[in-house]
Design an enzyme around this catalytic site. Structure first.
Site, PDB file in Angstrom:
ATOM      1  CD  GLU A   1      -2.287   1.266   2.953  1.00  0.00           C
ATOM      2  OE1 GLU A   1      -1.560   0.983   3.941  1.00  0.00           O
ATOM      3  OE2 GLU A   1      -3.483   1.580   3.070  1.00  0.00           O
TER       4      GLU A   1
ATOM      5  CG  ASN B   1      -4.752   4.147   0.597  1.00  0.00           C
ATOM      6  OD1 ASN B   1      -4.059   3.610  -0.252  1.00  0.00           O
ATOM      7  ND2 ASN B   1      -4.536   4.012   1.902  1.00  0.00           N
TER       8      ASN B   1
ATOM      9  CE  LYS C   1      -7.044   1.418   4.067  1.00  0.00           C
ATOM     10  NZ  LYS C   1      -5.723   1.773   4.641  1.00  0.00           N
TER      11      LYS C   1
ATOM     12  CD  GLU D   1      -5.103   4.891   5.843  1.00  0.00           C
ATOM     13  OE1 GLU D   1      -5.696   4.591   4.813  1.00  0.00           O
ATOM     14  OE2 GLU D   1      -4.544   4.046   6.584  1.00  0.00           O
TER      15      GLU D   1
ATOM     16  CB  CYS E   1      -3.868  -1.413   4.767  1.00  0.00           C
ATOM     17  SG  CYS E   1      -3.030  -1.438   6.364  1.00  0.00           S
TER      18      CYS E   1
ATOM     19  CG  ASN F   1       2.135   1.494   4.644  1.00  0.00           C
ATOM     20  OD1 ASN F   1       3.334   1.755   4.630  1.00  0.00           O
ATOM     21  ND2 ASN F   1       1.412   1.448   3.538  1.00  0.00           N
TER      22      ASN F   1
END
Ligand code: CDV
Length: 335
Positions: free
Chosen positions: A62, A122, A139, A158, A184, A209
């Site tokens: 990612e 993302n 994401k 995020e 993730c 991550n």
């Protein structure tokens, strides 16, 4: 089919009939001031190694092109300029596509996407062996917060820097199989995999991550690795598919993230796992028929699933009151 009572194996011929060479390219730290060119050079080296080991596809992490920047509070103009990709491929990432076409290898890559009209996601892409982007994923399960937490040792922004993905959990036919992708935190949610296995995905690939420290409560650090592997293994088994997960890990400018990149079989067993917290390629010849055993028996979805009893999963987001007895009752579905 004979069942071997000595081994307990009822899966028949042990020779791999439908083998898929799958590589995961874990990355060690990417520091704040590392250039895209330097990062891409590391990815190219691992792509070469993956191809030399017989991989049809290599899975990168990612946000593979930069440090895990959601740990930093920055203004939008700075973050956009430093960490987001307005195009894919770009001048800096084109060498990845050129080498993939040359080596005839597919790949999955996570990066920060800035759209032409200013939306930020993302994102990950699946690229086939002709270097064509065949699928994009944005994401969906964004962790963290959007406010500044000055007392925390680092941020997890995020929810500030990305919008929730708006393109669902699609699956893609490529390289002779069907592949689903996520990113993730998505790997911790059973819905992620079930939506993809209901579209007959055979492999789910993802990058991650995962900071070793939880800024919201004092979680024992060993649980970070335990829950990472538990999520991959349980969901591979419950959905009869392969899962390949690539970490970016080690200490990025002193902020440590877990490694543990892994390839997990539909049995729920880990067949390859990274040992280091550095750039490292792991590889497995995956038997794409292995999941069928489970999908025809214990997890025969068409035969055993009872979606009429699962309505709350799409009707409610958070937990609420118990259902009444009449709401729990349902008519039997017709065969
Ligand atoms: N990048 C992530 O999504 N990280 C989350 C952390 C915050 C727990 C993860 O699920 O690993």
């Amino acid at each position: 089919m004979a069942i071997d009572l000595n081994t307990g194996s009822g899966t028949g011929n042990s020779k791999i009939k439908n083998s898929f060479g799958l590589a995961v390219a874990q990355m060690g730290p990417v520091h704040l001031n590392d250039s895209r060119v330097a990062v891409v050079a590391r990815l190219l080296e691992m792509m070469r190694e993956a191809a030399s080991r017989g991989a049809k596809m290599v899975v990168f992490p990612e946000l593979a092109l930069t440090t895990f920047f959601p740990r930093y509070w920055m203004d939008d103009a700075e973050v956009n300029a430093r960490f987001f990709e307005p195009s894919m491929p770009s001048a800096e990432t084109q060498p990845l596509f050129d080498l993939a076409a040359q080596l005839k290898i597919g790949f999955y890559l996570g990066y920060a996407e800035l759209t032409a009209d200013g939306h930020r996601f993302n994102t990950s892409v699946l690229v086939d062996e002709n270097a064509k982007i065949v699928a994009r994923y944005r994401k969906i399960h964004l962790p963290g917060h959007s406010d500044h937490k000055p007392d925390a040792p680092f941020q997890h922004l995020e929810k500030k820097y990305f919008e929730v993905g708006n393109e669902g959990f699609g699956v893609t036919d490529m390289l002779g199989t069907r592949i689903g992708q996520c990113l993730c935190n998505d790997r911790r949610w059973p819905e992620t995999y079930r939506v993809m296995s209901l579209q007959s995905a055979r492999i789910v690939v993802l990058g991650y991550n995962t900071p070793s420290w939880n800024i919201h409560w004092s979680e024992p650090p060993h649980l970070r690795m335990f829950h990472h592997l538990l999520s991959l293994q349980a969901n591979a088994y419950q959905n009869g598919l392969w899962v390949a997960a690539a970490a970016k890990c080690g200490a990025e400018d002193g902020f440590h993230m877990i490694g543990g990149s892994a390839i997990v079989a539909p049995t729920g067993e880990i067949v390859a796992q990274a040992q280091s917290e550095d750039d490292e390629v792991i590889f497995s010849n995956c038997d794409l028929g292995l999941g069928e055993t489970f999908l025809q028996h214990v997890f025969n979805f068409a035969k055993h699933r009872r979606p009429e009893h699962y309505k709350l999963i799409t009707e409610r987001t958070g937990a609420g009151e118990p259902l009444s007895a009449s709401a729990l009752k349902t008519t039997q579905p017709q065969e």
